[in-house]
Design a protein around this motif. Structure first.
Motif, PDB file in Angstrom:
ATOM      1  N   MET A   1     -32.236  19.958  12.527  1.00 33.32           N
ATOM      2  CA  MET A   1     -31.056  19.170  12.878  1.00 33.32           C
ATOM      3  C   MET A   1     -31.471  17.935  13.681  1.00 33.32           C
ATOM      4  O   MET A   1     -32.076  18.062  14.741  1.00 33.32           O
ATOM      5  N   TRP A   2     -31.169  16.764  13.134  1.00 35.74           N
ATOM      6  CA  TRP A   2     -31.438  15.509  13.836  1.00 35.74           C
ATOM      7  C   TRP A   2     -30.116  14.927  14.302  1.00 35.74           C
ATOM      8  O   TRP A   2     -29.285  14.513  13.483  1.00 35.74           O
ATOM      9  N   GLY A   3     -29.889  14.896  15.625  1.00 36.29           N
ATOM     10  CA  GLY A   3     -28.627  14.374  16.144  1.00 36.29           C
ATOM     11  C   GLY A   3     -27.463  15.133  15.551  1.00 36.29           C
ATOM     12  O   GLY A   3     -27.412  16.369  15.566  1.00 36.29           O
ATOM     13  N   ASP A   4     -26.504  14.409  14.983  1.00 36.06           N
ATOM     14  CA  ASP A   4     -25.352  15.006  14.318  1.00 36.06           C
ATOM     15  C   ASP A   4     -25.575  14.939  12.813  1.00 36.06           C
ATOM     16  O   ASP A   4     -25.173  13.994  12.145  1.00 36.06           O
ATOM     17  N   SER A   5     -26.260  15.941  12.286  1.00 33.44           N
ATOM     18  CA  SER A   5     -26.526  16.064  10.841  1.00 33.44           C
ATOM     19  C   SER A   5     -27.191  14.811  10.275  1.00 33.44           C
ATOM     20  O   SER A   5     -26.754  14.247   9.260  1.00 33.44           O
ATOM     21  N   GLY A   6     -28.254  14.379  10.941  1.00 32.28           N
ATOM     22  CA  GLY A   6     -28.905  13.137  10.560  1.00 32.28           C
ATOM     23  C   GLY A   6     -30.059  13.297   9.582  1.00 32.28           C
ATOM     24  O   GLY A   6     -30.331  14.380   9.054  1.00 32.28           O
ATOM     25  N   VAL A   7     -30.743  12.168   9.350  1.00 37.80           N
ATOM     26  CA  VAL A   7     -31.865  12.122   8.421  1.00 37.80           C
ATOM     27  C   VAL A   7     -32.900  11.141   8.955  1.00 37.80           C
ATOM     28  O   VAL A   7     -32.560  10.118   9.549  1.00 37.80           O
TER      29      VAL A   7
ATOM     30  N   GLN B   1     -39.181  11.889   3.866  1.00 39.97           N
ATOM     31  CA  GLN B   1     -37.779  12.015   4.265  1.00 39.97           C
ATOM     32  C   GLN B   1     -37.527  13.458   4.706  1.00 39.97           C
ATOM     33  O   GLN B   1     -37.892  14.397   4.006  1.00 39.97           O
ATOM     34  N   ILE B   2     -36.916  13.603   5.891  1.00 37.27           N
ATOM     35  CA  ILE B   2     -36.530  14.912   6.403  1.00 37.27           C
ATOM     36  C   ILE B   2     -35.036  14.872   6.688  1.00 37.27           C
ATOM     37  O   ILE B   2     -34.568  14.025   7.462  1.00 37.27           O
ATOM     38  N   VAL B   3     -34.289  15.765   6.062  1.00 40.13           N
ATOM     39  CA  VAL B   3     -32.839  15.813   6.255  1.00 40.13           C
ATOM     40  C   VAL B   3     -32.475  16.998   7.133  1.00 40.13           C
ATOM     41  O   VAL B   3     -33.244  17.958   7.271  1.00 40.13           O
ATOM     42  N   SER B   4     -31.306  16.941   7.748  1.00 36.93           N
ATOM     43  CA  SER B   4     -30.825  18.086   8.515  1.00 36.93           C
ATOM     44  C   SER B   4     -30.583  19.248   7.555  1.00 36.93           C
ATOM     45  O   SER B   4     -30.094  19.068   6.443  1.00 36.93           O
ATOM     46  N   ASP B   5     -30.938  20.438   7.987  1.00 35.66           N
ATOM     47  CA  ASP B   5     -30.965  21.607   7.109  1.00 35.66           C
ATOM     48  C   ASP B   5     -30.626  22.836   7.947  1.00 35.66           C
ATOM     49  O   ASP B   5     -31.488  23.396   8.617  1.00 35.66           O
ATOM     50  N   ASP B   6     -29.358  23.241   7.927  1.00 36.73           N
ATOM     51  CA  ASP B   6     -28.909  24.364   8.753  1.00 36.73           C
ATOM     52  C   ASP B   6     -29.689  25.641   8.472  1.00 36.73           C
ATOM     53  O   ASP B   6     -30.032  26.391   9.384  1.00 36.73           O
ATOM     54  N   GLU B   7     -29.960  25.899   7.206  1.00 32.76           N
ATOM     55  CA  GLU B   7     -30.643  27.134   6.817  1.00 32.76           C
ATOM     56  C   GLU B   7     -32.019  27.257   7.453  1.00 32.76           C
ATOM     57  O   GLU B   7     -32.459  28.343   7.834  1.00 32.76           O
TER      58      GLU B   7
ATOM     59  N   THR C   1     -52.428  23.396  25.378  1.00 33.34           N
ATOM     60  CA  THR C   1     -51.630  23.676  26.574  1.00 33.34           C
ATOM     61  C   THR C   1     -51.153  22.384  27.237  1.00 33.34           C
ATOM     62  O   THR C   1     -50.166  22.397  27.983  1.00 33.34           O
ATOM     63  N   TYR C   2     -51.824  21.278  26.981  1.00 32.89           N
ATOM     64  CA  TYR C   2     -51.413  20.004  27.574  1.00 32.89           C
ATOM     65  C   TYR C   2     -50.039  19.536  27.067  1.00 32.89           C
ATOM     66  O   TYR C   2     -49.439  18.625  27.635  1.00 32.89           O
ATOM     67  N   LEU C   3     -49.520  20.164  26.007  1.00 30.22           N
ATOM     68  CA  LEU C   3     -48.216  19.792  25.470  1.00 30.22           C
ATOM     69  C   LEU C   3     -47.062  20.577  26.090  1.00 30.22           C
ATOM     70  O   LEU C   3     -45.886  20.318  25.784  1.00 30.22           O
ATOM     71  N   GLN C   4     -47.366  21.534  26.948  1.00 28.45           N
ATOM     72  CA  GLN C   4     -46.329  22.428  27.456  1.00 28.45           C
ATOM     73  C   GLN C   4     -45.231  21.703  28.237  1.00 28.45           C
ATOM     74  O   GLN C   4     -44.090  22.164  28.283  1.00 28.45           O
ATOM     75  N   GLY C   5     -45.545  20.575  28.825  1.00 25.44           N
ATOM     76  CA  GLY C   5     -44.540  19.864  29.612  1.00 25.44           C
ATOM     77  C   GLY C   5     -43.691  18.889  28.820  1.00 25.44           C
ATOM     78  O   GLY C   5     -42.760  18.286  29.362  1.00 25.44           O
ATOM     79  N   VAL C   6     -43.969  18.743  27.520  1.00 27.46           N
ATOM     80  CA  VAL C   6     -43.229  17.792  26.699  1.00 27.46           C
ATOM     81  C   VAL C   6     -41.897  18.413  26.272  1.00 27.46           C
ATOM     82  O   VAL C   6     -41.857  19.519  25.746  1.00 27.46           O
ATOM     83  N   SER C   7     -40.806  17.689  26.477  1.00 21.86           N
ATOM     84  CA  SER C   7     -39.473  18.207  26.177  1.00 21.86           C
ATOM     85  C   SER C   7     -39.256  18.347  24.671  1.00 21.86           C
ATOM     86  O   SER C   7     -39.604  17.459  23.890  1.00 21.86           O
ATOM     87  N   MET C   8     -38.644  19.475  24.266  1.00 23.85           N
ATOM     88  CA  MET C   8     -38.276  19.712  22.868  1.00 23.85           C
ATOM     89  C   MET C   8     -36.765  19.587  22.687  1.00 23.85           C
ATOM     90  O   MET C   8     -36.230  19.920  21.631  1.00 23.85           O
ATOM     91  N   HIS C   9     -36.074  19.096  23.710  1.00 27.33           N
ATOM     92  CA  HIS C   9     -34.612  19.127  23.732  1.00 27.33           C
ATOM     93  C   HIS C   9     -33.986  18.443  22.519  1.00 27.33           C
ATOM     94  O   HIS C   9     -33.023  18.953  21.935  1.00 27.33           O
ATOM     95  N   GLN C  10     -34.512  17.278  22.132  1.00 28.24           N
ATOM     96  CA  GLN C  10     -33.919  16.535  21.021  1.00 28.24           C
ATOM     97  C   GLN C  10     -34.817  16.491  19.788  1.00 28.24           C
ATOM     98  O   GLN C  10     -34.581  15.707  18.875  1.00 28.24           O
ATOM     99  N   PHE C  11     -35.813  17.360  19.759  1.00 26.27           N
ATOM    100  CA  PHE C  11     -36.676  17.440  18.592  1.00 26.27           C
ATOM    101  C   PHE C  11     -35.884  18.066  17.439  1.00 26.27           C
ATOM    102  O   PHE C  11     -35.068  18.961  17.665  1.00 26.27           O
TER     103      PHE C  11
END
Length: 265
Positions: free
Chosen positions: A234-240, A224-230, A128-138
């Motif tokens: 998504m990292w930024g604009d289709s990043g890796v 390595q983690i790539v952007s994957d619509d399916e 529960t201590y993670l509830q305040g961490v932003s996921m906006h750009q994760f």
């Protein structure tokens, strides 16, 4: 080697060179299966034995679990471990930091942690201590399970070592005789733009190790983690995102010096 390399007709003349460059790697396949705290995954809650602390970034904020690999779930190629749990944490501020630092994330905004021995009877289960961490750009908004496939590949189209295996004069000859750019054909078949551990990396622009010799010590692709619509990745604009480590350090299970390079369009 796990499998033979599938080489297209246009590139058969380079077969020997490509086979000499071949490396095994672990293809990582995300899916929506439910996980537990011990499983391999992207996102979600980590395995944390009681007494362990959750990593924090340079601002003092808790980091988020980017990926967790349980090596006992499959047979990974050398020099990866055969057991234990490897974790990748990143700060919720990591995207802003990479914009400021030329795509290389400072090590106080991410954390690699390895547990060579795991226990299942004494784990932290209250996050529960993670509830305040932003996921906006994760890069992903929900937990994804990981399964694996052991594969083999030649040097990738954007790895700086391609020129070491296929000399520029042969590339020029290919372009003249085929009336097609070698780079276009090669990238089509061997971009290496997959979720993976080991093997060769994929770069959107260029391999930074080509011009920065001091970075060549990071000779092994850790993850390595790539952007994957399916899969909703998504990292930024289709990043890796790419984590690199020195081969010898990986053999020693020393994860104190890792390069995290992030790109997007």
């Amino acid at each position: 080697m796990a499998k033979s390399i599938l080489i297209p007709k246009q590139l058969q003349r380079f077969r020997l060179m490509l086979e000499q460059s071949a490396m095994e790697y672990m293809r990582c396949m995300p899916n929506t299966k439910t996980t537990n705290l011990m499983n391999s995954k992207l996102g979600g809650m980590p395995y944390l034995p009681k007494g362990a602390t959750h990593p924090r970034d340079a601002t003092g904020e808790y980091m988020l679990l980017l990926a967790q690999i349980n090596f006992s779930e499959d047979s990974f190629p050398s020099p990866f471990p055969t057991k234990g749990v490897l974790q990748f944490f990143i700060s919720s501020w990591s995207y802003e930091q990479t914009l400021k630092t030329g795509n290389i994330l400072p090590q106080n905004y991410f954390k690699i942690r390895y547990f060579p021995i795991t226990v299942t009877h004494e784990m932290i289960e209250d996050f529960t201590y993670l509830q305040g961490v932003s996921m906006h750009q994760f890069p992903f908004k929900k937990e994804l399970s990981l399964s694996f496939s052991r594969e083999i590949e030649p040097v990738s189209a954007t790895d700086y070592r391609l020129n070491e295996y296929i000399p520029p004069n042969l590339v020029e000859q290919f372009t003249q005789t085929e009336q097609q750019r070698f780079s276009d054909i090669y990238f089509h078949y061997f971009s290496s733009a997959d979720h993976k551990m080991g093997g060769y990396p994929y770069f959107i622009d260029e391999d930074i190790r080509a011009t920065t010799v001091s970075l060549r010590k990071y000779d092994t692709l850790l993850l390595q983690i790539v952007s994957d619509d399916e899969m909703g990745i998504m990292w930024g604009d289709s990043g890796v995102l790419k984590f690199f480590i020195n081969h010898d350090q990986l053999e020693k299970r020393d994860f104190s010096d890792v390069l995290l390079y992030m790109e997007d369009y």
